[in-house]
Design a protein around this motif. Structure first.
Motif, PDB file in Angstrom:
ATOM      1  N   CYS A   1       0.864  -1.181   0.000  1.00 27.22           N
ATOM      2  CA  CYS A   1       0.000   0.000   0.000  1.00 27.22           C
ATOM      3  C   CYS A   1       0.902   1.232   0.000  1.00 27.22           C
ATOM      4  N   THR A   2       0.361   2.336  -0.429  1.00 22.10           N
ATOM      5  CA  THR A   2       1.077   3.610  -0.394  1.00 22.10           C
ATOM      6  C   THR A   2       0.919   4.248   0.980  1.00 22.10           C
ATOM      7  N   ALA A   3      -0.280   4.053   1.562  1.00 26.62           N
ATOM      8  CA  ALA A   3      -0.566   4.597   2.890  1.00 26.62           C
ATOM      9  C   ALA A   3      -1.750   3.860   3.498  1.00 26.62           C
ATOM     10  N   LEU A   4      -1.790   3.838   4.832  1.00 27.36           N
ATOM     11  CA  LEU A   4      -2.914   3.278   5.575  1.00 27.36           C
ATOM     12  C   LEU A   4      -3.200   4.188   6.753  1.00 27.36           C
ATOM     13  N   ILE A   5      -4.387   4.747   6.759  1.00 27.85           N
ATOM     14  CA  ILE A   5      -4.850   5.542   7.892  1.00 27.85           C
ATOM     15  C   ILE A   5      -5.973   4.756   8.548  1.00 27.85           C
TER      16      ILE A   5
ATOM     17  N   VAL B   1     -13.226   3.537  10.177  1.00 26.85           N
ATOM     18  CA  VAL B   1     -12.818   2.852   8.949  1.00 26.85           C
ATOM     19  C   VAL B   1     -11.300   2.902   8.810  1.00 26.85           C
ATOM     20  N   SER B   2     -10.750   1.933   8.098  1.00 28.38           N
ATOM     21  CA  SER B   2      -9.343   1.992   7.683  1.00 28.38           C
ATOM     22  C   SER B   2      -9.329   2.386   6.216  1.00 28.38           C
ATOM     23  N   ILE B   3      -8.505   3.362   5.879  1.00 26.32           N
ATOM     24  CA  ILE B   3      -8.417   3.855   4.509  1.00 26.32           C
ATOM     25  C   ILE B   3      -7.054   3.459   3.954  1.00 26.32           C
ATOM     26  N   TYR B   4      -7.085   2.547   2.997  1.00 28.91           N
ATOM     27  CA  TYR B   4      -5.877   2.075   2.330  1.00 28.91           C
ATOM     28  C   TYR B   4      -5.729   2.814   1.018  1.00 28.91           C
ATOM     29  N   GLU B   5      -4.526   3.271   0.723  1.00 28.12           N
ATOM     30  CA  GLU B   5      -4.217   3.915  -0.546  1.00 28.12           C
ATOM     31  C   GLU B   5      -3.203   3.047  -1.279  1.00 28.12           C
ATOM     32  N   PHE B   6      -3.437   2.844  -2.578  1.00 25.49           N
ATOM     33  CA  PHE B   6      -2.559   2.032  -3.403  1.00 25.49           C
ATOM     34  C   PHE B   6      -2.117   2.815  -4.626  1.00 25.49           C
ATOM     35  N   GLY B   7      -1.120   2.308  -5.303  1.00 25.30           N
ATOM     36  CA  GLY B   7      -0.612   2.972  -6.498  1.00 25.30           C
ATOM     37  C   GLY B   7      -1.573   2.923  -7.667  1.00 25.30           C
ATOM     38  N   THR B   8      -2.371   1.863  -7.756  1.00 21.02           N
ATOM     39  CA  THR B   8      -3.300   1.709  -8.879  1.00 21.02           C
ATOM     40  C   THR B   8      -4.603   1.068  -8.405  1.00 21.02           C
ATOM     41  N   PRO B   9      -5.666   1.248  -9.183  1.00 21.60           N
ATOM     42  CA  PRO B   9      -6.922   0.564  -8.860  1.00 21.60           C
ATOM     43  C   PRO B   9      -6.791  -0.964  -8.886  1.00 21.60           C
TER      44      PRO B   9
ATOM     45  N   GLN C   1     -13.619  -1.405  -2.451  1.00 21.60           N
ATOM     46  CA  GLN C   1     -12.670  -0.707  -3.311  1.00 21.60           C
ATOM     47  C   GLN C   1     -13.326   0.529  -3.914  1.00 21.60           C
ATOM     48  N   VAL C   2     -12.580   1.638  -3.894  1.00 20.85           N
ATOM     49  CA  VAL C   2     -12.985   2.872  -4.560  1.00 20.85           C
ATOM     50  C   VAL C   2     -11.750   3.375  -5.307  1.00 20.85           C
ATOM     51  N   ASP C   3     -11.701   3.090  -6.610  1.00 19.43           N
ATOM     52  CA  ASP C   3     -10.574   3.478  -7.447  1.00 19.43           C
ATOM     53  C   ASP C   3      -9.297   2.879  -6.877  1.00 19.43           C
ATOM     54  N   ARG C   4      -8.304   3.701  -6.511  1.00 23.53           N
ATOM     55  CA  ARG C   4      -7.039   3.193  -5.985  1.00 23.53           C
ATOM     56  C   ARG C   4      -7.020   3.144  -4.455  1.00 23.53           C
ATOM     57  N   PHE C   5      -8.183   3.278  -3.861  1.00 23.64           N
ATOM     58  CA  PHE C   5      -8.343   3.213  -2.408  1.00 23.64           C
ATOM     59  C   PHE C   5      -9.174   1.990  -2.040  1.00 23.64           C
ATOM     60  N   ALA C   6      -9.063   1.577  -0.799  1.00 33.21           N
ATOM     61  CA  ALA C   6      -9.951   0.553  -0.247  1.00 33.21           C
ATOM     62  C   ALA C   6     -10.350   1.001   1.150  1.00 33.21           C
TER      63      ALA C   6
END
Length: 158
Positions: free
Chosen positions: A87-91, A96-104, A122-127
């Motif tokens: 993942c790029t980031a996890l808050i 909720v936990s918000i995961y950010e990734f490089g791509t969808p 999944q929402v685009d490049r986030f989960a």
């Protein structure tokens, strides 16, 4: 609060190991969001800004005690060799936990491969994930609202 953070970190580390083992050839990528000149930070929407923006979009001050737990889903952030499914980031918040990734496609991989006892969206490049104890108390209606709000934020960001 320590229980949630510790549980999220342990769960994240276990899930990272499981995802690295999956390593689908068609999905790995090293793409990332463009950076703002000289800032070293991604331009546009990030997991951190999404947490604040989602709170605002859903009419609350905060989603509850946001913590940066990126090391729980990124080998690179944990000081290891980077992996395409990092993942790029996890808050992690109480809601909720918000995961950010490089791509969808990497986000889709995570959402698909995660344990079925947790709600992953999944929402685009986030989960968005609702796996921690406090997050399990988030109503289905609220989860839908957060998913829609994140979709709106992503659309504005493009």
């Amino acid at each position: 609060m320590r229980t949630r953070t510790t549980a999220a970190a342990v769960t994240g580390a276990a899930l990272l190991l499981a995802l690295v083992a999956c390593d689908p050839v068609a999905e790995p990528t090293t793409e990332s969001k463009p950076t703002a000149p000289g800032s070293g930070q991604p331009a546009g929407l990030t997991a951190k800004t999404a947490a604040a923006d989602l709170a605002d979009a859903t009419g609350v001050k905060t989603l509850g005690d946001p913590k940066d737990n990126t090391a729980g889903c990124s080998q690179e952030a944990a000081g290891e060799k980077p992996h395409a499914n990092d993942c790029t980031a996890l808050i992690t918040t109480d809601t909720v936990s918000i995961y950010e990734f490089g791509t969808p496609s990497v986000a889709a991989h995570w959402a698909k491969e995660m344990p079925k006892d947790a709600d992953w969206r999944q929402v685009d490049r986030f989960a968005l994930a609702f796996g921690a104890r406090e997050q399990a108390l988030t109503s289905d209606e609220r989860r839908d609202e957060l998913e829609q709000a994140l979709g709106d934020l992503v659309a504005k960001d493009k």
